[in-house]
Design an enzyme around this catalytic site. Structure first.
Site, PDB file in Angstrom:
ATOM      1  N   GLY A  46       0.860  -1.182   0.000  1.00 11.31           N
ATOM      2  CA  GLY A  46       0.000   0.000   0.000  1.00 11.31           C
ATOM      3  C   GLY A  46       0.890   1.223   0.000  1.00 11.31           C
ATOM      4  O   GLY A  46       1.799   1.337  -0.819  1.00 11.31           O
ATOM      5  N   GLU A  47       0.668   2.104   0.949  1.00  9.91           N
ATOM      6  CA  GLU A  47       1.471   3.326   1.036  1.00  9.91           C
ATOM      7  C   GLU A  47       2.114   3.341   2.428  1.00  9.91           C
ATOM      8  O   GLU A  47       1.433   3.485   3.440  1.00  9.91           O
ATOM      9  CB  GLU A  47       0.562   4.532   0.816  1.00  9.91           C
ATOM     10  CG  GLU A  47       1.216   5.643   0.017  1.00  9.91           C
ATOM     11  CD  GLU A  47       2.241   6.398   0.856  1.00  9.91           C
ATOM     12  OE1 GLU A  47       3.382   6.601   0.374  1.00  9.91           O
ATOM     13  OE2 GLU A  47       1.918   6.748   2.002  1.00  9.91           O
ATOM     14  N   SER A  48       3.427   3.207   2.444  1.00  9.88           N
ATOM     15  CA  SER A  48       4.101   2.961   3.722  1.00  9.88           C
ATOM     16  C   SER A  48       3.991   4.133   4.700  1.00  9.88           C
ATOM     17  O   SER A  48       3.920   3.927   5.915  1.00  9.88           O
ATOM     18  CB  SER A  48       5.569   2.603   3.479  1.00  9.88           C
ATOM     19  OG  SER A  48       6.224   3.628   2.791  1.00  9.88           O
ATOM     20  N   CYS A  78       6.131  -5.341   0.239  1.00 12.73           N
ATOM     21  CA  CYS A  78       6.335  -4.016  -0.354  1.00 12.73           C
ATOM     22  C   CYS A  78       6.220  -2.887   0.670  1.00 12.73           C
ATOM     23  O   CYS A  78       7.149  -2.683   1.428  1.00 12.73           O
ATOM     24  CB  CYS A  78       5.406  -3.826  -1.547  1.00 12.73           C
ATOM     25  SG  CYS A  78       6.018  -2.567  -2.664  1.00 12.73           S
ATOM     26  N   ARG A 105      12.855   3.621  -0.908  1.00 13.49           N
ATOM     27  CA  ARG A 105      11.519   3.566  -1.526  1.00 13.49           C
ATOM     28  C   ARG A 105      11.570   3.882  -3.014  1.00 13.49           C
ATOM     29  O   ARG A 105      12.436   4.620  -3.471  1.00 13.49           O
ATOM     30  CB  ARG A 105      10.601   4.591  -0.854  1.00 13.49           C
ATOM     31  CG  ARG A 105      10.300   4.244   0.567  1.00 13.49           C
ATOM     32  CD  ARG A 105       9.456   5.329   1.209  1.00 13.49           C
ATOM     33  NE  ARG A 105       8.139   5.428   0.604  1.00 13.49           N
ATOM     34  CZ  ARG A 105       7.248   6.367   0.934  1.00 13.49           C
ATOM     35  NH1 ARG A 105       7.544   7.266   1.823  1.00 13.49           N
ATOM     36  NH2 ARG A 105       6.063   6.388   0.353  1.00 13.49           N
ATOM     37  N   ILE A 132       5.512  -3.364  -7.767  1.00 11.12           N
ATOM     38  CA  ILE A 132       4.744  -2.133  -8.007  1.00 11.12           C
ATOM     39  C   ILE A 132       5.350  -1.011  -7.181  1.00 11.12           C
ATOM     40  O   ILE A 132       5.266  -1.016  -5.955  1.00 11.12           O
ATOM     41  CB  ILE A 132       3.253  -2.320  -7.628  1.00 11.12           C
ATOM     42  CG1 ILE A 132       2.657  -3.472  -8.441  1.00 11.12           C
ATOM     43  CG2 ILE A 132       2.467  -1.027  -7.846  1.00 11.12           C
ATOM     44  CD1 ILE A 132       1.280  -3.899  -7.993  1.00 11.12           C
ATOM     45  N   ARG A 133       5.960  -0.068  -7.876  1.00  5.79           N
ATOM     46  CA  ARG A 133       6.675   1.020  -7.177  1.00  5.79           C
ATOM     47  C   ARG A 133       7.411   0.482  -5.941  1.00  5.79           C
ATOM     48  O   ARG A 133       7.256   0.966  -4.810  1.00  5.79           O
ATOM     49  CB  ARG A 133       5.700   2.141  -6.789  1.00  5.79           C
ATOM     50  CG  ARG A 133       5.184   2.892  -8.016  1.00  5.79           C
ATOM     51  CD  ARG A 133       4.153   3.930  -7.719  1.00  5.79           C
ATOM     52  NE  ARG A 133       4.578   4.930  -6.738  1.00  5.79           N
ATOM     53  CZ  ARG A 133       5.431   5.908  -6.984  1.00  5.79           C
ATOM     54  NH1 ARG A 133       5.993   6.018  -8.166  1.00  5.79           N
ATOM     55  NH2 ARG A 133       5.736   6.778  -6.060  1.00  5.79           N
ATOM     56  N   HIS A 168       4.829  -8.593  -4.701  1.00  4.42           N
ATOM     57  CA  HIS A 168       3.465  -8.895  -4.226  1.00  4.42           C
ATOM     58  C   HIS A 168       2.970 -10.279  -4.638  1.00  4.42           C
ATOM     59  O   HIS A 168       2.202 -10.384  -5.600  1.00  4.42           O
ATOM     60  CB  HIS A 168       2.482  -7.880  -4.822  1.00  4.42           C
ATOM     61  CG  HIS A 168       2.670  -6.484  -4.374  1.00  4.42           C
ATOM     62  ND1 HIS A 168       2.106  -5.982  -3.225  1.00  4.42           N
ATOM     63  CD2 HIS A 168       3.353  -5.458  -4.919  1.00  4.42           C
ATOM     64  CE1 HIS A 168       2.430  -4.716  -3.083  1.00  4.42           C
ATOM     65  NE2 HIS A 168       3.197  -4.369  -4.100  1.00  4.42           N
ATOM     66  N   GLU A 170       0.652 -11.777  -3.286  1.00  9.53           N
ATOM     67  CA  GLU A 170      -0.811 -11.770  -3.073  1.00  9.53           C
ATOM     68  C   GLU A 170      -1.559 -11.317  -4.324  1.00  9.53           C
ATOM     69  O   GLU A 170      -2.774 -11.443  -4.404  1.00  9.53           O
ATOM     70  CB  GLU A 170      -1.174 -10.903  -1.851  1.00  9.53           C
ATOM     71  CG  GLU A 170      -1.096  -9.394  -2.032  1.00  9.53           C
ATOM     72  CD  GLU A 170       0.334  -8.828  -1.926  1.00  9.53           C
ATOM     73  OE1 GLU A 170       1.300  -9.616  -1.958  1.00  9.53           O
ATOM     74  OE2 GLU A 170       0.465  -7.597  -1.824  1.00  9.53           O
TER      75      GLU A 170
HETATM   76  N1  GLN Z   1       5.765   2.875  -3.138  1.00 17.42           N
HETATM   77  C1  GLN Z   1       5.058   2.475  -1.950  1.00 17.42           C
HETATM   78  C2  GLN Z   1       5.715   3.088  -0.706  1.00 17.42           C
HETATM   79  O1  GLN Z   1       6.839   3.550  -0.779  1.00 17.42           O
HETATM   80  C3  GLN Z   1       4.992   0.963  -1.816  1.00 17.42           C
HETATM   81  C4  GLN Z   1       4.209   0.370  -2.969  1.00 17.42           C
HETATM   82  C5  GLN Z   1       3.569  -0.933  -2.724  1.00 17.42           C
HETATM   83  O2  GLN Z   1       3.344  -1.381  -1.594  1.00 17.42           O
HETATM   84  N2  GLN Z   1       3.251  -1.569  -3.822  1.00 17.42           N
HETATM   85  O3  GLN Z   1       5.119   3.092   0.313  1.00 17.42           O
END
Ligand code: GLN
Length: 204
Positions: A46-48, A78, A105, A132-133, A168, A170
């Protein structure tokens, strides 16, 4: 087996789907109470920054650290990996800081922001890695075991009761990494059940 998924933000449902497939019971963790009776915990992607801030806001940081100290397995994917790291390069966001890694990140650059690649994982074999990112693990120490790497950076590691992937699983239909984690949880559960029996009957 009761497996908690930190459900503050991120791809909680996707992890739950795989756990159900494997016959485990997913428990959404949003409060300290939800942590009491679980055998393991997943911190999703998600978004850390958001996840880290919410962990503090809901007073979960101490409780999760305590569980970790007692040996409960924790798996971060992630953003979950970032939250578990001891250090994030060029960021002061709130962390759990449990894994002896230094992480950066969004480190794959714009061109390959998100990509899939075939990985080779120790004890598991070939696996489709969905990134993903994703962050990269820049440094690791104190007995971190590398289970897979991509372009000379670890992408899956284990350190005692911690499991981390910067990708990921999942988001695929492949359940093998979650199975691997459930095996870690099974070992912990056995020890915990034994301790409970001893507490109940010291003459055992
Ligand atoms: N780019 C997100 C972060 O730095 C992590 C992305 C993800 O969990 N797929 O939080």
């Amino acid at each position: 087996m009761r497996v908690g998924i930190l459900a503050l933000q991120g791809d909680v449902r996707e992890h739950a789907r795989i756990l159900v497939k494997l016959g485990a019971e997913p428990i959404k963790v949003k409060s300290q109470e939800d942590l009491t009776d679980i055998d393991a915990l997943i911190i999703p992607g998600g978004e850390s920054t958001t996840i880290g801030i919410l962990i503090k806001k809901y007073n979960l940081d101490k409780a999760i650290r305590e569980k970790h100290k007692r040996g409960m397995p924790i798996y971060g994917t992630c953003a979950g990996a970032i939250v578990l790291a001891k250090d994030i390069i060029k960021s002061k966001q709130p962390l759990l800081g449990l894994a002896d890694i230094s992480i950066k990140r969004n480190d794959y650059g714009r061109q390959i922001d998100s990509f899939e690649t075939e990985l080779s994982i120790k004890d598991i074999g070939r696996f489709n890695g969905v990134f993903i990112r994703a962050p990269t693990i820049k440094r690791f120490y104190n007995g971190v075991e590398i289970l897979s790497e991509f372009r000379n950076n670890p992408v899956m590691i284990k350190q005692h009761n911690l499991l981390i992937t910067t990708f990921h699983p999942e988001l695929t239909d492949d359940t093998r990494i979650h199975e691997y984690f459930l095996n870690m949880a099974q070992e912990y559960k056995q020890v915990r059940d034994m301790q409970r029996d001893i507490e109940k009957n010291p003459y055992l």
